[in-house]
Design a protein around this motif. Structure first.
Motif: not given
Length: 256
Positions: A197-225
């Motif tokens: 959540r951020r606030t623009e110069p005129r005081g109006r709030e807005y939202y900026w998308l962020t995030g992280i990737f959660l790997n569900q198979e970190e030990t797999a060796t046959d994947t693109d990741e």
């Protein structure tokens, strides 16, 4: 003999450096028609425009190369190209080179791969290319070399199954640090979004998308990741059929 026709699109827009790189590679193999978005359309997946008109303009017309800018989504660009512009069936369709990764679950959000899969509906081989560098000034030198190798392989292999759609991701590494190419499956994982959540110069709030990737198979060796994290170019054959066949088998005994 006239060179074969190759179609190219992307989701970063017709002026993107990655598109220029892919055009340069593809011109080694044939004549090129490009229809790409007027402006960047990242994250559009398989979206199409149904409630507003589409605008198309030719921005380049040279021997062996035509480039059009379309006001719509990447998939709009594909439909316009195949159904309204090209009078000849291309032998290959390419999408990219995307500025940023399209590995794992990112593929379902990707305009690059949405366009590539749409191309495969026209029963020709389709390849989406992505470089693991989202910057506008990314260096595509190494990506071009691997794109050329993969295009050559697809065009000169007799036992291709159609439809074909390949998702190719290329590490952002010096040439000497890339260990090779691996055929992989898509990694299982998901994005956990956060909205800052951020606030623009005129005081109006807005939202900026962020995030992280959660790997569900970190030990797999046959994947693109795993391939990308270990210095390999990854190639994942994709299909549009999203049926969960294991689940379907388990449900056959259900009574309603």
């Amino acid at each position: 003999m006239e060179k074969p026709l190759i179609f190219i699109t992307n989701d970063d827009g017709f002026q993107a450096k990655g598109l220029e790189a892919l055009i340069e590679v593809a011109m080694e193999f044939g004549r090129i028609v490009v229809v790409a978005p007027e402006v960047a359309q990242s994250g559009m997946s398989h979206a199409i425009t149904i409630s507003s008109p589409l605008y198309l303009r030719k921005v380049k017309d040279e021997p062996g190369l035509e480039v059009y800018a379309c006001s719509g989504t990447p998939v709009d660009c594909v439909k316009m190209a195949f159904d309204s512009i090209m009078q000849e069936r291309p032998v290959l369709a390419l999408s990219g080179i995307n500025h940023g990764s399209n590995s794992a679950v990112s593929v379902i959000y990707s305009g690059t791969m949405g366009a590539a899969s749409e191309c495969s509906f026209y029963n020709i081989p389709a390849i989406g290319f992505s470089l693991l560098n989202p910057g506008d000034d990314a260096d595509f030198t190494v990506a071009k070399e691997y794109a050329s190798r993969i295009i050559d392989k697809v065009l000169n292999t007799d036992d291709i199954t159609i439809p074909m759609c390949l998702n190719v991701n290329i590490p952002d590494l010096p040439k000497e640090d890339i260990k090779g190419v691996r055929l992989c499956r898509q990694n299982k994982g998901y994005w956990r979004e956060e909205f800052e959540r951020r606030t623009e110069p005129r005081g109006r709030e807005y939202y900026w998308l962020t995030g992280i990737f959660l790997n569900q198979e970190e030990t797999a060796t046959d994947t693109d990741e795993h391939a990308l994290n270990n210095g390999y170019v990854s190639i994942v054959p994709m299909q549009v059929d999203m049926t969960d066949y294991n689940q379907l088998d388990q449900m056959h005994g259900w009574e309603f």
